[in-house]
Design a protein around this motif. Structure first.
Motif, PDB file in Angstrom:
ATOM      1  N   GLY A  68     -14.482  12.411   9.012  1.00  0.00           N
ATOM      2  CA  GLY A  68     -13.032  12.268   9.101  1.00  0.00           C
ATOM      3  C   GLY A  68     -12.646  10.878   8.640  1.00  0.00           C
ATOM      4  N   MET A  69     -11.370  10.723   8.214  1.00  0.00           N
ATOM      5  CA  MET A  69     -10.969   9.399   7.701  1.00  0.00           C
ATOM      6  C   MET A  69      -9.758   8.833   8.444  1.00  0.00           C
ATOM      7  N   MET A  70      -9.488   9.400   9.638  1.00  0.00           N
ATOM      8  CA  MET A  70      -8.413   8.775  10.418  1.00  0.00           C
ATOM      9  C   MET A  70      -8.757   8.738  11.902  1.00  0.00           C
ATOM     10  N   ASP A 228      -4.180  21.166   0.072  1.00  0.00           N
ATOM     11  CA  ASP A 228      -3.581  20.486   1.216  1.00  0.00           C
ATOM     12  C   ASP A 228      -3.774  18.971   1.094  1.00  0.00           C
ATOM     13  N   ASN A 229      -4.948  18.561   0.629  1.00  0.00           N
ATOM     14  CA  ASN A 229      -5.209  17.135   0.421  1.00  0.00           C
ATOM     15  C   ASN A 229      -4.175  16.545  -0.560  1.00  0.00           C
ATOM     16  N   LEU A 230      -3.882  17.307  -1.612  1.00  0.00           N
ATOM     17  CA  LEU A 230      -2.895  16.816  -2.584  1.00  0.00           C
ATOM     18  C   LEU A 230      -1.502  16.750  -1.963  1.00  0.00           C
ATOM     19  N   LEU A 231      -1.184  17.769  -1.173  1.00  0.00           N
ATOM     20  CA  LEU A 231       0.143  17.792  -0.543  1.00  0.00           C
ATOM     21  C   LEU A 231       0.319  16.607   0.402  1.00  0.00           C
ATOM     22  N   GLY A 233      -1.703  13.785   0.594  1.00  0.00           N
ATOM     23  CA  GLY A 233      -1.904  12.521  -0.127  1.00  0.00           C
ATOM     24  C   GLY A 233      -0.714  12.180  -1.001  1.00  0.00           C
ATOM     25  N   GLY A 234      -0.127  13.184  -1.635  1.00  0.00           N
ATOM     26  CA  GLY A 234       0.939  12.943  -2.606  1.00  0.00           C
ATOM     27  C   GLY A 234       2.292  12.704  -1.981  1.00  0.00           C
ATOM     28  N   ASN A 235       2.488  13.223  -0.760  1.00  0.00           N
ATOM     29  CA  ASN A 235       3.817  13.133  -0.151  1.00  0.00           C
ATOM     30  C   ASN A 235       3.944  12.063   0.918  1.00  0.00           C
ATOM     31  N   THR A 237       2.545   9.299   1.714  1.00  0.00           N
ATOM     32  CA  THR A 237       2.556   7.875   1.398  1.00  0.00           C
ATOM     33  C   THR A 237       3.632   7.506   0.373  1.00  0.00           C
ATOM     34  N   THR A 238       3.724   8.312  -0.693  1.00  0.00           N
ATOM     35  CA  THR A 238       4.578   7.912  -1.821  1.00  0.00           C
ATOM     36  C   THR A 238       6.045   7.799  -1.397  1.00  0.00           C
ATOM     37  N   ARG A 239       6.482   8.722  -0.537  1.00  0.00           N
ATOM     38  CA  ARG A 239       7.887   8.676  -0.115  1.00  0.00           C
ATOM     39  C   ARG A 239       8.207   7.342   0.575  1.00  0.00           C
ATOM     40  N   PRO A 279       1.808   1.823   2.341  1.00  0.00           N
ATOM     41  CA  PRO A 279       2.100   2.977   3.215  1.00  0.00           C
ATOM     42  C   PRO A 279       0.863   3.595   3.882  1.00  0.00           C
ATOM     43  N   ALA A 280      -0.316   3.456   3.264  1.00  0.00           N
ATOM     44  CA  ALA A 280      -1.517   3.982   3.934  1.00  0.00           C
ATOM     45  C   ALA A 280      -1.959   2.925   4.935  1.00  0.00           C
ATOM     46  N   MET A 281      -1.727   3.192   6.240  1.00  0.00           N
ATOM     47  CA  MET A 281      -1.919   2.115   7.215  1.00  0.00           C
ATOM     48  C   MET A 281      -3.389   1.905   7.567  1.00  0.00           C
ATOM     49  N   LEU A 284     -10.551   5.361   7.911  1.00  0.00           N
ATOM     50  CA  LEU A 284     -11.647   5.240   8.882  1.00  0.00           C
ATOM     51  C   LEU A 284     -12.956   5.672   8.237  1.00  0.00           C
ATOM     52  N   ARG A 285     -14.022   5.031   8.644  1.00  0.00           N
ATOM     53  CA  ARG A 285     -15.366   5.429   8.225  1.00  0.00           C
ATOM     54  C   ARG A 285     -16.256   5.482   9.460  1.00  0.00           C
ATOM     55  N   THR A 286     -17.308   6.296   9.385  1.00  0.00           N
ATOM     56  CA  THR A 286     -18.250   6.398  10.497  1.00  0.00           C
ATOM     57  C   THR A 286     -19.599   5.813  10.070  1.00  0.00           C
ATOM     58  N   TRP A 307      -7.700  -1.633   8.278  1.00  0.00           N
ATOM     59  CA  TRP A 307      -6.218  -1.669   8.285  1.00  0.00           C
ATOM     60  C   TRP A 307      -5.771  -2.263   6.947  1.00  0.00           C
ATOM     61  N   LEU A 308      -5.384  -1.389   6.029  1.00  0.00           N
ATOM     62  CA  LEU A 308      -5.109  -1.837   4.647  1.00  0.00           C
ATOM     63  C   LEU A 308      -3.905  -2.780   4.536  1.00  0.00           C
ATOM     64  N   PRO A 309      -2.792  -2.519   5.249  1.00  0.00           N
ATOM     65  CA  PRO A 309      -1.668  -3.459   5.106  1.00  0.00           C
ATOM     66  C   PRO A 309      -2.014  -4.855   5.622  1.00  0.00           C
ATOM     67  N   PRO A 340     -15.427   4.344  -3.474  1.00  0.00           N
ATOM     68  CA  PRO A 340     -15.511   5.695  -4.052  1.00  0.00           C
ATOM     69  C   PRO A 340     -14.305   6.591  -3.779  1.00  0.00           C
ATOM     70  N   HIS A 341     -13.544   6.296  -2.711  1.00  0.00           N
ATOM     71  CA  HIS A 341     -12.391   7.158  -2.400  1.00  0.00           C
ATOM     72  C   HIS A 341     -11.077   6.574  -2.906  1.00  0.00           C
ATOM     73  N   HIS A 342     -11.147   5.541  -3.753  1.00  0.00           N
ATOM     74  CA  HIS A 342      -9.907   4.945  -4.287  1.00  0.00           C
ATOM     75  C   HIS A 342      -8.966   6.069  -4.716  1.00  0.00           C
ATOM     76  N   CYS A 343      -7.687   5.934  -4.353  1.00  0.00           N
ATOM     77  CA  CYS A 343      -6.716   7.023  -4.503  1.00  0.00           C
ATOM     78  C   CYS A 343      -6.771   7.714  -5.870  1.00  0.00           C
ATOM     79  N   LEU A 344      -6.917   9.033  -5.837  1.00  0.00           N
ATOM     80  CA  LEU A 344      -6.935   9.797  -7.087  1.00  0.00           C
ATOM     81  C   LEU A 344      -5.537   9.917  -7.700  1.00  0.00           C
ATOM     82  N   GLY A 345      -4.516   9.779  -6.856  1.00  0.00           N
ATOM     83  CA  GLY A 345      -3.142   9.946  -7.345  1.00  0.00           C
ATOM     84  C   GLY A 345      -2.480   8.629  -7.713  1.00  0.00           C
ATOM     85  N   ALA A 346      -3.268   7.553  -7.861  1.00  0.00           N
ATOM     86  CA  ALA A 346      -2.682   6.219  -8.081  1.00  0.00           C
ATOM     87  C   ALA A 346      -1.759   6.183  -9.309  1.00  0.00           C
TER      88      ALA A 346
HETATM   89  C1  HEM Z   1      -6.927   8.799  -1.503  1.00  0.00           C
HETATM   90  C2  HEM Z   1      -3.198   5.797  -0.718  1.00  0.00           C
HETATM   91  C3  HEM Z   1      -0.393   8.567  -3.558  1.00  0.00           C
HETATM   92  C4  HEM Z   1      -3.913  11.878  -3.786  1.00  0.00           C
HETATM   93  C5  HEM Z   1      -6.167   7.733  -1.075  1.00  0.00           C
HETATM   94  C6  HEM Z   1      -6.668   6.627  -0.298  1.00  0.00           C
HETATM   95  C7  HEM Z   1      -5.614   5.797  -0.069  1.00  0.00           C
HETATM   96  C8  HEM Z   1      -4.455   6.372  -0.703  1.00  0.00           C
HETATM   97  C9  HEM Z   1      -5.628   4.495   0.723  1.00  0.00           C
HETATM   98  C10 HEM Z   1      -8.125   6.405   0.137  1.00  0.00           C
HETATM   99  C11 HEM Z   1      -8.500   7.198   1.366  1.00  0.00           C
HETATM  100  C12 HEM Z   1      -9.839   6.802   1.907  1.00  0.00           C
HETATM  101  O1  HEM Z   1     -10.426   5.807   1.471  1.00  0.00           O
HETATM  102  O2  HEM Z   1     -10.340   7.488   2.817  1.00  0.00           O
HETATM  103  C13 HEM Z   1      -2.120   6.298  -1.422  1.00  0.00           C
HETATM  104  C14 HEM Z   1      -0.841   5.624  -1.532  1.00  0.00           C
HETATM  105  C15 HEM Z   1      -0.052   6.405  -2.323  1.00  0.00           C
HETATM  106  C16 HEM Z   1      -0.842   7.560  -2.728  1.00  0.00           C
HETATM  107  C17 HEM Z   1      -0.486   4.305  -0.865  1.00  0.00           C
HETATM  108  C18 HEM Z   1       1.381   6.212  -2.773  1.00  0.00           C
HETATM  109  C19 HEM Z   1       2.018   5.063  -2.761  1.00  0.00           C
HETATM  110  C20 HEM Z   1      -1.102   9.694  -3.894  1.00  0.00           C
HETATM  111  C21 HEM Z   1      -0.638  10.769  -4.742  1.00  0.00           C
HETATM  112  C22 HEM Z   1      -1.609  11.722  -4.763  1.00  0.00           C
HETATM  113  C23 HEM Z   1      -2.719  11.223  -3.972  1.00  0.00           C
HETATM  114  C24 HEM Z   1       0.731  10.782  -5.449  1.00  0.00           C
HETATM  115  C25 HEM Z   1      -1.651  13.047  -5.490  1.00  0.00           C
HETATM  116  C26 HEM Z   1      -0.637  13.709  -5.950  1.00  0.00           C
HETATM  117  C27 HEM Z   1      -5.024  11.320  -3.196  1.00  0.00           C
HETATM  118  C28 HEM Z   1      -6.307  11.990  -3.124  1.00  0.00           C
HETATM  119  C29 HEM Z   1      -7.180  11.104  -2.470  1.00  0.00           C
HETATM  120  C30 HEM Z   1      -6.406   9.912  -2.151  1.00  0.00           C
HETATM  121  C31 HEM Z   1      -6.634  13.378  -3.663  1.00  0.00           C
HETATM  122  C32 HEM Z   1      -8.650  11.333  -2.147  1.00  0.00           C
HETATM  123  C33 HEM Z   1      -9.537  10.600  -3.145  1.00  0.00           C
HETATM  124  C34 HEM Z   1     -10.995  10.653  -2.748  1.00  0.00           C
HETATM  125  O3  HEM Z   1     -11.292  10.886  -1.577  1.00  0.00           O
HETATM  126  O4  HEM Z   1     -11.854  10.465  -3.610  1.00  0.00           O
HETATM  127  N1  HEM Z   1      -4.811   7.555  -1.321  1.00  0.00           N
HETATM  128  N2  HEM Z   1      -2.073   7.456  -2.145  1.00  0.00           N
HETATM  129  N3  HEM Z   1      -2.369  10.004  -3.459  1.00  0.00           N
HETATM  130  N4  HEM Z   1      -5.108  10.081  -2.602  1.00  0.00           N
HETATM  131 FE1  HEM Z   1      -3.636   8.728  -2.452  1.00  0.00          FE
END
Ligand code: HEM
Length: 394
Positions: A68-70, A228-231, A233-235, A237-239, A279-281, A284-286, A307-309, A340-346
């Motif tokens: 889990g990551m939270m 669900d991850n996309l929904l 992750g994409g919503n 934080t970005t809002r 926005p991603a506050m 978590l890692r184990t 705590w990223l912020p 490795p988990h750097h946001c895919l939606g960046a």
């Molecule tokens: C992963 C932040 C927007 C999809 C992450 C992670 C962070 C993050 C901190 C890493 C999670 C971890 O290390 O456990 C943000 C912020 C966003 C944003 C601040 C907007 C300002 C988006 C959008 C999408 C998205 C728009 C897709 C439409 C994902 C996905 C992952 C991810 C799929 C998982 C990547 C992986 O585990 O390899 N995001 N995100 N995110 N984000 Fe975002």
């Protein structure tokens, strides 16, 4: 929880901005802080400094995302999506999921969506003509929802409904709407996605769902979990990054003039919005083996929270860290995480934020708060419940 032990997972702690003072102090002394059992069944450790967060999240460290990551999850209370949803997977399976999903969220995809996103941002800004408009509720949620619909291949006739459901589902845990709770709205979305997956099983398209099903042979349950991850992750934080950019601009009255004078500065301002709003506050890692973090031994199985912020306001890395400085450079913030988990939606998030900055620079002289913003009651998303603003139009 024993008397006197703190629980940094308590969402009430994040209703005010007092967190920033605590975080600054802990980051400056590279603290590793213990939270007793409470929001997390076994308790958890926390890191706040830029280097501390990077150390925990870097590739090759003895930490796993699969439990889990939270806050709330650990080796004895794992997330049931672990090993199947991209953000809570490790190793080869995680790499494969990223490879499948990546192209649909890439810079190339962002370039394809540029005109659509700019047009939407311009139309949405018009909804803030009324003085005192609450941008957190009225304006910020729609664009992220439309973009995720686009990625998932939701047909145009279903978009309006999906955007509305998404607005309800991700408004924050403390919000209930007349029609349904956020949980009910989220279930409705998953129910819809289930139908979409069934349709794509027989009617193949060139969308992400079709590719996961047909090219990768993923089972429908795994496809659903990653939709669900996309929904989420994409919503979620970005809002708040979009709402937060109005807050950020209000702290620096000349910022839009600066952007008008140097439009090629938008990408710097976008990064600064991401750093300042963060926005991603937490993530978590184990620990998968006993490990020393910032000088303290953390036993195998225990969770460590980054705590990223707090890292993004570490005064040893960012000068005037509390200030919004649109020209900040360098700005290697951790808003999208690290490793490795750097946001895919960046790329998509950057596109959405920069579209709003551009349209604001074109149409608005300055942004002012109409009232003090109220914060979301959450330990996971740093955002706004209300953010009323006045725009001074050009
Ligand atoms: C992963 C932040 C927007 C999809 C992450 C992670 C962070 C993050 C901190 C890493 C999670 C971890 O290390 O456990 C943000 C912020 C966003 C944003 C601040 C907007 C300002 C988006 C959008 C999408 C998205 C728009 C897709 C439409 C994902 C996905 C992952 C991810 C799929 C998982 C990547 C992986 O585990 O390899 N995001 N995100 N995110 N984000 Fe975002």
């Amino acid at each position: 929880m024993q008397h006197g032990e703190r629980d940094l997972g308590d969402p009430d702690r994040y209703l005010t901005d007092s967190r920033f003072d605590r975080w600054r102090e802990w980051a400056e002394r590279d603290a590793l802080v213990w939270s007793g059992p409470g929001t997390s069944p076994s308790g958890f450790w926390s890191v706040f400094s830029y280097e501390g967060c990077r150390q925990v999240l870097a590739p090759g460290t003895p930490f796993s995302s699969e439990y889990g990551m939270m806050i709330g999850f650990d080796a004895w209370h794992p997330d049931r999506a672990g090993g199947r949803m991209v953000v809570v997977s490790d190793g080869a399976h995680h790499a494969r999921l990223r490879k499948v999903m990546g192209p649909f969220l890439s810079r190339g995809k962002a370039a394809e969506l540029l005109a659509f996103v700019r047009q939407e941002a311009a139309a949405l800004l018009e909804s803030a003509r009324e003085p005192g408009t609450d941008v957190a509720a009225v304006l910020a949620p729609s664009l992220p929802a439309s973009v995720v619909c686009e990625i998932l291949g939701v047909p145009p006739e279903d978009r309006g409904m999906m955007v509305e459901l998404t607005n309800h589902a991700f408004a924050g845990a403390d919000n209930t709407f007349d029609r349904m709770t956020p949980e009910e709205a989220h279930s409705e979305i998953l129910f819809y996605c289930h139908g979409l997956i069934e349709r794509r099983r027989v009617e193949r398209g060139d969308d992400i769902v079709s590719v996961m099903l047909h090219d990768e042979g993923m089972d429908p349950a795994e496809v659903l979990i990653n939709c669900d991850n996309l929904l989420i992750g994409g919503n979620e934080t970005t809002r708040h990054a979009i709402a937060g950019l109005f807050h950020a601009l209000s702290t620096r009255p000349g910022a839009l003039d600066e952007l008008r004078a140097a439009p090629d500065m938008t990408h710097l301002a976008t990064e600064e919005v991401l750093r300042w709003t963060s926005p991603a506050m937490h993530v978590l890692r184990t620990a998968i083996q006993d490990v020393t973090v910032l000088g303290t031994r953390v036993p195998k199985g225990m969770p460590v929270v980054a705590w990223l912020p707090a890292a993004n306001r570490d005064t040893r890395v960012f000068a005037d860290a509390d200030e919004f400085v649109p020209t900040r450079r360098p700005n290697k913030h951790l808003g999208f995480g690290y490793g490795p988990h750097h946001c895919l939606g960046a790329a998509l998030a950057r596109l959405e934020i920069s579209a709003f900055l551009d349209v604001l620079a074109q149409r608005v002289e300055s942004v002012a708060l109409a009232a003090e913003p109220s914060r979301l009651r959450s330990n996971l998303v740093q955002g706004y419940r209300n953010l009323p603003i006045d725009l001074n139009w050009r």
